[in-house]
Motif scaffolding. Structure first.
Motif, short mmCIF file in Angstrom:
data_model
loop_
_atom_site.label_atom_id
_atom_site.label_comp_id
_atom_site.label_asym_id
_atom_site.label_seq_id
_atom_site.Cartn_x
_atom_site.Cartn_y
_atom_site.Cartn_z
N ASN A 126 85.97 3.40 -14.55
CA ASN A 126 86.26 4.07 -13.28
C ASN A 126 85.09 4.76 -12.59
O ASN A 126 85.24 5.22 -11.46
CB ASN A 126 87.39 5.08 -13.49
N VAL A 127 83.94 4.85 -13.29
CA VAL A 127 82.80 5.55 -12.67
C VAL A 127 81.60 4.60 -12.62
O VAL A 127 80.81 4.52 -13.56
CB VAL A 127 82.44 6.83 -13.47
N PRO A 128 81.44 3.86 -11.51
CA PRO A 128 80.35 2.88 -11.43
C PRO A 128 78.97 3.50 -11.70
O PRO A 128 78.11 2.87 -12.32
CB PRO A 128 80.43 2.36 -9.99
N TYR A 129 78.78 4.76 -11.26
CA TYR A 129 77.48 5.42 -11.46
C TYR A 129 77.13 5.47 -12.95
O TYR A 129 76.02 5.13 -13.36
CB TYR A 129 77.53 6.83 -10.87
N TYR A 130 78.10 5.89 -13.78
CA TYR A 130 77.81 6.01 -15.22
C TYR A 130 77.82 4.64 -15.88
O TYR A 130 77.07 4.40 -16.83
CB TYR A 130 78.82 6.97 -15.89
N ARG A 131 78.67 3.72 -15.36
CA ARG A 131 78.67 2.35 -15.91
C ARG A 131 77.27 1.76 -15.79
O ARG A 131 76.75 1.15 -16.73
CB ARG A 131 79.70 1.49 -15.17
N ASP A 132 76.63 1.95 -14.62
CA ASP A 132 75.26 1.44 -14.42
C ASP A 132 74.31 2.05 -15.45
O ASP A 132 73.45 1.36 -16.01
CB ASP A 132 74.75 1.78 -13.02
N TYR A 165 76.66 13.13 -5.46
CA TYR A 165 77.48 14.02 -4.62
C TYR A 165 78.05 13.28 -3.42
O TYR A 165 77.33 12.50 -2.83
CB TYR A 165 76.59 15.18 -4.15
N PRO A 166 79.28 13.45 -2.97
CA PRO A 166 80.27 14.30 -3.62
C PRO A 166 81.21 13.51 -4.55
O PRO A 166 81.79 14.09 -5.44
CB PRO A 166 81.05 14.87 -2.45
N TYR A 167 81.38 12.19 -4.31
CA TYR A 167 82.46 11.50 -5.04
C TYR A 167 81.98 10.57 -6.15
O TYR A 167 82.81 9.95 -6.82
CB TYR A 167 83.30 10.66 -4.05
N GLY A 168 80.64 10.44 -6.31
CA GLY A 168 80.09 9.39 -7.18
C GLY A 168 80.49 9.46 -8.65
O GLY A 168 80.36 8.47 -9.35
N LEU A 169 80.97 10.61 -9.13
CA LEU A 169 81.33 10.69 -10.55
C LEU A 169 82.83 10.88 -10.74
O LEU A 169 83.31 11.16 -11.85
CB LEU A 169 80.55 11.81 -11.24
N LEU A 170 83.54 10.70 -9.66
CA LEU A 170 84.99 10.86 -9.70
C LEU A 170 85.61 9.68 -10.45
O LEU A 170 85.26 8.52 -10.21
CB LEU A 170 85.48 10.86 -8.24
N ALA A 171 86.55 9.97 -11.37
CA ALA A 171 87.14 8.90 -12.18
C ALA A 171 88.62 8.68 -11.88
O ALA A 171 89.28 7.89 -12.55
CB ALA A 171 86.96 9.24 -13.66
N LYS A 172 89.13 9.39 -10.89
CA LYS A 172 90.54 9.23 -10.50
C LYS A 172 90.60 9.14 -8.98
O LYS A 172 89.75 9.72 -8.29
CB LYS A 172 91.35 10.47 -10.95
N PRO A 173 91.60 8.46 -8.42
CA PRO A 173 91.71 8.46 -6.95
C PRO A 173 91.92 9.88 -6.44
O PRO A 173 92.54 10.70 -7.13
CB PRO A 173 92.96 7.61 -6.69
N LEU A 174 91.38 10.16 -5.26
CA LEU A 174 91.53 11.51 -4.71
C LEU A 174 92.99 11.93 -4.59
O LEU A 174 93.32 13.10 -4.70
CB LEU A 174 90.87 11.58 -3.33
N SER A 175 93.85 10.93 -4.40
CA SER A 175 95.28 11.25 -4.25
C SER A 175 95.85 11.87 -5.54
O SER A 175 96.88 12.52 -5.50
CB SER A 175 96.06 9.98 -3.90
N GLU A 176 95.16 11.67 -6.66
CA GLU A 176 95.64 12.27 -7.92
C GLU A 176 94.95 13.60 -8.23
O GLU A 176 95.23 14.24 -9.23
CB GLU A 176 95.42 11.30 -9.09
N CYS A 177 93.99 13.98 -7.37
CA CYS A 177 93.28 15.25 -7.59
C CYS A 177 93.97 16.36 -6.79
O CYS A 177 94.43 16.12 -5.68
CB CYS A 177 91.82 15.15 -7.15
#
Ligand code: DLL
Length: 435
Positions: A36-42, A75-87
């Protein structure tokens, strides 16, 4: 004191149970982040690590570190692992430079975070009979919301004061019989000083415990606050990136803070090389969050320098303990080649009978570092003669030299001339960074 726990089944679980839980949660968490986190996957791909390579905590060292710079870049959403609708919430750091760190929470994340804060309150003796005055800032800062949630969970009558408005703080504290105070240690010291000025002694208020953190403070400061307020003062640690207050908390033994190991794995590394250090060595604290859904960080470098210790604790909790942060790998001052931590300066001042109201100024003049420490005199010392003041300054400078290996120029200033803080105190002004 009778030991009470908020969640005894886990707080006092056997080390084997905790390890098995960490293994299982880590495997799941790495998969969640990778997917779910492309930044960390890379980052993992670059290091050649796949989620299948992480089978237990023994494989943790294979994962890449994540740093504050990564957080800024993403920043701001690059490490988010859930859709914003669930936050349901964001919190943010109090940093004044660069981009702020923004952390996201699902309702489940908030729930677990508040459990951690509730554990800290119960460890400080809190029950549903208590009146808990929360004087950490409310808003983006995690202090107020975190302890507020924990206080509700314990069932305390919660006074959501936020920081500031000291007159009102004291009025509520005395009128509503607050028994637990949560705020930064510097604000606790200030509240204590203000109470004393109003003629209240430690026996005139029903406060019994304080839960103080968010900034470094020394044992000497703890003793001062305990004496002035007539309480037992407990340390609490945390950081926005990893949830907020309650990542670790002190118990009645007061020999370090238990890390909530069912939610966080702690490692100590050499800040220069990244090598994992054995238990007992000083190094940079690194956290992996095991249960965070929205903002799960793996191997986050805190920059806080600490020591871990798994010695059996008399409180019955089995979670590993961290020392008070001894400084920050980035905030450590290097003055004329000597490493200086502000906490060492504070220790000397309090030992010599001064207040924790001080300011350190470092500059560079003609290629040489200047090192000045401003300290407030107490009202009694203020009436001393100029000669006495000069002697006091020389004595303090000598005590500093013994502690630090380098002597600052000491300046004793009039009482109440160093600005008080209601949140985290700003005690170091390093002008070399401005040149
Ligand atoms: O300060 C969270 C918190 C709020 C902790 C209330 C305790 C009580 P940040 O603003 O993100 O979060 O700052 C985190 O503050 O990396 C440490 O350098 C420092 N810090 C936090 N607690 C302590 C403590 C909150 N007990 C940064 N002792 C951390 C020393 C602390 N330093």
């Amino acid at each position: 004191m009778e030991q009470r726990y908020y969640q005894p089944e886990i707080e006092c679980a056997s080390p084997e149970t905790i390890k098995a839980l960490q293994d299982e949660r880590l495997v799941k968490q790495v998969k969640h982040v990778y997917e779910n986190v492309p930044y960390y996957r890379d980052m993992m791909d670059k290091k050649g690590v796949k989620p299948e390579d992480i089978k237990s905590t023994a494989d943790l060292h294979k994962l890449p570190f994540i740093t504050k710079d990564d957080l800024r870049e993403a920043y701001p959403y690059g490490l988010l692992a859930k859709p914003l609708s669930e936050c349901v919430r964001i919190q943010s750091t109090s940093g004044t430079t660069g981009r702020r760190v923004v952390a996201f929470y699902t309702q489940h994340d908030i729930d677990l975070w508040e459990d951690c804060c509730a554990r800290a309150i119960v460890a400080a003796g809190g029950t549903n009979e208590d009146v808990c005055q929360v004087s950490y800032g409310y808003g983006l800062f995690t202090g107020g919301p975190g302890l507020n949630g924990g206080s509700h969970k314990v069932g305390c009558l919660t006074l959501p004061m936020s920081s500031g408005n000291t007159e009102r703080q004291l009025q509520f504290m005395t009128d509503l019989n607050a028994t637990i105070l949560c705020c930064t240690p510097s604000y606790a010291a200030y509240l204590g000083e203000s109470l004393r000025e109003k003629g209240y002694g430690p026996d005139d208020i029903p406060l019994k415990a304080g839960i103080f953190g968010a900034e470094p403070w020394t044992e000497e400061m703890r003793h001062d606050i305990e004496k002035t307020l007539g309480i037992k003062a407990y340390d609490i640690y945390g950081l926005t990136e990893i949830s907020g207050p309650g990542v670790s908390f002190e118990c009645s033994e007061q020999t370090g803070m238990h890390i909530n190991e069912d939610h966080f794995i702690a490692e100590i590394i050499n800040p220069e090389t990244g090598e994992v250090l054995p238990e007992g060595e000083i190094g940079e604290l690194v956290f992996t969050s095991l249960t965070k859904e929205a903002f799960p960080l793996l191997r986050y470098r805190t920059r806080d320098l600490c020591v871990l210790n798994r010695k059996k604790c008399s409180c019955g909790r089995t979670f590993i303990k961290m020392s008070k942060p001894l400084g920050r790998s980035d905030d450590m001052l290097i003055i004329r080649g000597v490493n200086v931590f502000p906490s060492q300066i504070e220790t000397v001042l309090l030992k010599e009978g001064y207040s924790p109201n001080y300011r350190i100024e470092v500059d560079r003049v003609n290629n040489t570092d200047t090192f000045d420490v401003y300290v407030e005199l107490s009202q009694e010392m203020f009436s001393d003669t100029v000669k006495d003041i000069t002697e006091r300054e020389a004595k303090l400078a000598a005590a500093m030299r013994t502690m630090l290996g380098i002597g600052p120029k000491m300046h004793l200033v009039a009482p109440k001339t160093i600005a008080r803080s209601e949140g985290k105190a700003v005690r170091v002004i390093d002008k070399r960074k401005l040149h």
